[in-house]
Design an enzyme around this catalytic site. Structure first.
Site, PDB file in Angstrom:
ATOM      1  N   GLY A 147      13.322   0.491  22.934  1.00 46.16           N
ATOM      2  CA  GLY A 147      14.138   1.543  22.356  1.00 46.16           C
ATOM      3  C   GLY A 147      15.528   1.034  22.051  1.00 46.16           C
ATOM      4  N   ALA A 148      16.095   0.274  22.992  1.00 38.62           N
ATOM      5  CA  ALA A 148      17.441  -0.267  22.811  1.00 38.62           C
ATOM      6  C   ALA A 148      17.705  -1.286  23.914  1.00 38.62           C
ATOM      7  CB  ALA A 148      18.480   0.850  22.850  1.00 38.62           C
ATOM      8  N   MET A 149      18.834  -2.011  23.767  1.00 39.25           N
ATOM      9  CA  MET A 149      19.231  -3.018  24.754  1.00 39.25           C
ATOM     10  C   MET A 149      20.744  -3.002  24.896  1.00 39.25           C
ATOM     11  SD  MET A 149      18.352  -5.318  26.900  1.00 39.25           S
ATOM     12  CE  MET A 149      19.454  -6.325  27.890  1.00 39.25           C
ATOM     13  N   GLU A 150      21.183  -3.099  26.159  1.00 41.86           N
ATOM     14  CA  GLU A 150      22.569  -2.828  26.520  1.00 41.86           C
ATOM     15  C   GLU A 150      23.499  -4.019  26.404  1.00 41.86           C
ATOM     16  OE1 GLU A 150      20.457  -3.785  30.565  1.00 41.86           O
ATOM     17  OE2 GLU A 150      19.951  -2.789  28.684  1.00 41.86           O
ATOM     18  N   ASN A 151      23.297  -4.923  25.470  1.00 46.96           N
ATOM     19  CA  ASN A 151      24.200  -6.058  25.328  1.00 46.96           C
ATOM     20  C   ASN A 151      25.646  -5.556  25.233  1.00 46.96           C
ATOM     21  OD1 ASN A 151      21.688  -7.555  24.684  1.00 46.96           O
ATOM     22  ND2 ASN A 151      21.900  -6.531  22.704  1.00 46.96           N
ATOM     23  N   HIS A 165      22.206   6.237  27.666  1.00 48.55           N
ATOM     24  CA  HIS A 165      21.553   5.334  28.623  1.00 48.55           C
ATOM     25  C   HIS A 165      22.153   3.935  28.503  1.00 48.55           C
ATOM     26  CE1 HIS A 165      17.685   3.631  30.510  1.00 48.55           C
ATOM     27  NE2 HIS A 165      18.287   2.569  30.005  1.00 48.55           N
ATOM     28  N   GLU A 166      22.201   3.426  27.260  1.00 53.58           N
ATOM     29  CA  GLU A 166      22.719   2.065  27.063  1.00 53.58           C
ATOM     30  C   GLU A 166      24.206   1.996  27.380  1.00 53.58           C
ATOM     31  OE1 GLU A 166      20.430  -0.053  26.739  1.00 53.58           O
ATOM     32  OE2 GLU A 166      18.915   1.443  26.275  1.00 53.58           O
ATOM     33  N   HIS A 195      24.941   1.511  30.960  1.00 46.04           N
ATOM     34  CA  HIS A 195      24.695   0.130  31.378  1.00 46.04           C
ATOM     35  C   HIS A 195      25.951  -0.737  31.307  1.00 46.04           C
ATOM     36  CE1 HIS A 195      20.525  -0.343  32.345  1.00 46.04           C
ATOM     37  NE2 HIS A 195      20.067   0.064  31.184  1.00 46.04           N
ATOM     38  N   GLU A 255      18.321   0.206  35.801  1.00 48.11           N
ATOM     39  CA  GLU A 255      17.520   1.053  34.908  1.00 48.11           C
ATOM     40  C   GLU A 255      17.385   2.484  35.418  1.00 48.11           C
ATOM     41  OE1 GLU A 255      17.030   0.326  32.030  1.00 48.11           O
ATOM     42  OE2 GLU A 255      17.176  -1.844  31.992  1.00 48.11           O
TER      43      GLU A 255
END
Length: 812
Positions: free
Chosen positions: A253-257, A287-288, A291, A310
């Site tokens: 869905g997504a990534m928290e870079n 959510h991201e 993070h 998570e």
């Protein structure tokens, strides 16, 4: 050669301290890219290894001396190290089409090339050599050479751009200390928008999707969310800019870079979108964002504590949605979908505690599941109820300050929360975080009983629950809350409440399955609960009762037919999906069940049209497409539905795939739909063509033999496994070769898609687990064990209700 890395190997390497990486990449090639990297680190050992998966390692220089290259395809071995070291590596990497590492995508609309990275848990090593484990943080400086017309992004701001060789070298500021999996690169002719209210915020997508990008809502949610988090955590956002990029063929869905969050393009809606879809996107954005503190600022030491980031992000995404957006029903959606995901995973033989035992990277890759995310988040919601919200957030603030830019464990978190709450949380953590299985809260009259058995140990589940309990009475056509209390439940409790139905956990404050007695069960199956959160809790329990053979699936379908006008689109979508599973897996006569279910979908769709309820029209028309995909006689109905779709290509493709699956459209008909096709059109067309009876064996062959991107391969497999006149494929003979020859992402896509559905699978799976698969990697065995558990459960439900299951939709 092994691409795996064990926890023990990572622990051995943990005595090194890494200062910095300087990474030079030239990404102008079509197949491969050039890498030059310099790594500075210190330690007391004279040898170690770097992780790298690529095409070539041409040079390794250790402390100024050229050394012989010792690379086995996944590890570069370093020997003769000093206490302080500078290592330079020249290498060549390969672009990915699987969404792992550095993914390269060519847009069919304009032939533009787009790149992005995805690393978690351990694919940074596919782009440059690293010590690939989360507790070896470092500062990273990137220099990227790309075509001159491209936008290039990393975690930090660009500090210079210089023309070189017909391209441009972009140099970026050093990052603050990060784990390798959190670094990121995005490059290509991306469309860019920047917030007028806060220039730190940028949104990017492919040029061909720019017209569909509803950036105003994304910016509003992002800016509101950041304000809420900074106040809640009393810690300012520390990563500088905040770019959000929507990328193609994304596995997540997504990534928290930090500074460069990546999202799936599915969050850009080309046509109609439901409130549930938009709320889901808002939840993911938040959510991201959470993070940036939970996971990026403070990172787990190893993947055992994956839940530390998570579960918190899952909880904070829903919490912040209620604080910062119009989607204040976030906990309804969480209970309807995410908790159901947790219950599914937690009742399987492959369940694990929230604090999992992650022995290696393959296990880490499969730990991104409903337990780590949703069970953990539901447990944190119970923790907040247990210690109080202010104590919870104050503990988080201490945790961030104490471990900023470092790594932390469960014990570190408990120490902080004990300081702020004054409670001893060790017993609580043992009961909640180190046990398996879902609790049941059984209602018998006005008595509540916690029951349940841990799947792994066989021991009884005894967890402390602090929950609301509501008493609900009929008022008109609905059940309305007329009384309530708060209960501390461990074993049993009596509640003196008014009401026809007693609903424990009606505010969804804990992780438990609600099981009503027969009289109250009949009431909720026939009378709508007015409150959406209580309704979501009860419907979650109803579905678990079906899966556990405690409730006839027919009664569930009848209730969905009765409540076809459910106003919450997340809950209605979940109810529909559950019915679709019932029709295909829990009935002795699926053909009859399919016909009756098609009628329910048709009736519900038409009522939604009469009511002009766009979300319900969308959901029931989509259900109609799926139901019609198994019934040739549904052709006229699906064509009628197709005629109602205006300017929404994705909706057209759903119905066309349904028609193709029964041979009701030709390849020529499908080809005619490809007018200036986008990637989404091409993928949907591929699935539709593959779905046509007679085309499926070829689609299966292509998926396994051709070098296809992740999404295009999955489209072929979806077509090859269509329900009507289903084909059979040799799963158990190909499982081990597929696992050996493919990356884990692609292997899992293939094997989950092809796992057989018939009852004969039970014996075949058991034989494989005891024979060819006895020594298979644990991640592969998990796929088979989970599939076997599903087939056993399917059979148990069918056998329990054999001869009684009928679908009798009410007249409306």
């Amino acid at each position: 050669m092994t691409e795996n890395l064990t926890r023990e190997e990572a622990a051995t390497r943990s005595n090194f301290t890494i200062d910095s990486y300087r990474v030079l990449l030239d990404v102008r090639g079509e197949d491969t890219f050039d890498i030059e990297e310099t790594l500075t680190f210190s330690g007391q050992r004279d040898e170690t290894f770097l992780d790298f998966i690529g095409v070539e390692v041409s040079k390794v220089i250790i402390n100024g001396t050229d050394t012989e290259v010792d690379w086995d395809g996944s590890r570069i071995y370093l020997k003769g190290l000093a206490e302080e070291n500078t290592v330079t590596v020249h290498a060549r990497g390969i672009f990915s089409n699987s969404g792992e590492g550095l993914h390269r995508f060519v847009d069919p609309v304009d032939n533009s090339v787009y790149l992005y990275t995805q690393y978690e848990p351990a694919d940074c090593r596919r782009v440059f050599p690293t010590m690939e484990q989360p507790n070896l943080k470092a500062s990273f400086t990137f220099e990227i050479t790309a075509p001159e017309e491209w936008t290039v992004l990393t975690n930090t701001e660009e500090v210079s751009a210089t023309e070189v060789d017909g391209g441009v070298r972009h140099v970026f500021a050093p990052t603050k200390r990060l784990s390798t999996y959190l670094t990121a690169l995005v490059a290509g002719p991306y469309h860019e928008l920047r917030s007028e209210k806060d220039p730190r915020f940028g949104i990017f997508c492919r040029q061909s999707l720019a017209e569909y990008l509803d950036h105003e809502e994304i910016f509003d949610i992002s800016l509101s969310g950041l304000d809420v988090f900074e106040k809640a955590f009393n810690y300012p956002y520390t990563w500088g800019k905040y770019d959000q990029v929507f990328v193609p063929e994304y596995n997540l869905g997504a990534m928290e870079n930090p500074g460069l969050v990546t999202f799936t393009e599915q969050y850009i809606f080309r046509g109609q979108s439901t409130r549930a879809q938009r709320a889901g996107r808002a939840n993911t954005i938040l959510h991201e964002m959470s993070h940036m503190w939970f996971g990026d600022l403070v990172t787990p030491v190893w993947w055992d504590d994956l839940w530390l980031k998570e579960s918190f992000a899952e909880y904070m995404g829903a919490w912040a949605s209620t604080q910062a957006t119009e989607y204040t029903e976030a906990w309804v959606a969480f209970t309807a979908r995410r908790a159901a995901w947790a219950f599914l995973n937690d009742n399987r033989p492959t369940t694990h505690p929230i604090v999992a035992d992650i022995v290696d990277l393959e296990a880490a890759d499969q730990a991104f599941d409903g337990i780590t995310y949703a069970k953990g988040a539901a447990t944190l919601r119970q923790l907040v109820a247990y210690v109080g919200e202010e104590a919870f957030f104050e503990g988080a603030r201490i945790y961030f300050k104490r471990h900023e830019f470092g790594n932390a464990s469960l014990d570190d978190l408990l120490v902080a929360l004990e300081e702020t709450s004054g409670r001893d949380l060790r017993a609580w953590a043992e009961q909640w975080l180190h046990t398996t299985g879902a609790s049941f809260i059984e209602v018998n009259g006005k008595s509540l009983n916690q029951t349940g058995t841990q799947p792994l140990s066989g021991e009884a589940i005894v967890r402390p629950h602090r929950i609301s309990v509501g008493g609900y009475s009929r008022e008109g056509a609905e059940l309305v809350r007329v009384d309530s209390t708060t209960v501390e439940l461990t074993n049993t409790a009596e509640v003196d409440l008014e009401g026809d139905v007693i609903i424990p956990n009606d505010e969804a404050q804990t992780y438990a399955i609600v099981a009503l007695d027969e009289q109250q069960l009949e009431t909720v199956l026939t009378t709508r609960i007015a409150d959406p959160l209580a309704r979501s809790v009860v419907w979650s329990g109803l579905w678990e009762a079906v899966r556990d053979s405690r409730l006839d699936p027919a009664r569930y379908v009848e209730a969905v037919s009765r409540f076809h006008s459910e106003p919450d689109s997340t809950l209605l979508g979940q109810m529909i999906r559950n019915c679709q599973y019932i029709v295909e897996h829990y009935t002795m006569d699926p053909d009859t069940a399919r016909t009756i279910w098609l009628g329910i979908c048709d009736d519900s769709w038409r009522v939604a049209i009469d009511d002009q309820d766009q979300d319900r029209i969308y959901l029931w028309r989509s259900a109609l497409a799926v139901a019609g995909a198994a019934l040739p006689e549904a052709e006229d109905l699906l064509r009628e539905a197709l005629d109602t779709v205006r300017g929404d290509r994705d909706e057209r493709w759903k119905l066309l795939i349904g028609l193709a699956s029964t041979g009701s459209v030709s390849e020529a008909d499908l080809e005619a739909e490809l007018i200036n096709p986008s990637e989404a059109d091409i993928v949907a067309h591929s699935q539709a063509v593959a779905s046509i009876p007679g085309n499926r064996r070829e689609a299966y062959r292509r998926a396994l033999e051709e070098s296809l991107s992740n999404n295009r391969m999955s489209a072929l497999l979806a077509g090859a496994t269509a329900t009507y006149e289903a084909e059979e494929y040799p799963f158990f003979s190909i499982a081990l070769p597929v696992w050996r020859e493919r990356t884990q992402e692609l292997a899992e896509r293939i094997l989950y898609a092809l796992f057989p559905q018939g009852e004969e699978t039970i014996e075949q799976a058991q034989e494989w687990l005891e024979g060819d698969g006895a020594n298979a990697p644990s991640a592969l065995r998990k796929i088979v064990l989970d599939g076997l558990d599903s087939r056993l459960r399917d059979k148990r439900v069918r056998d329990t209700f054999a001869g009684t299951t009928r679908f009798l939709p009410e007249e409306r």
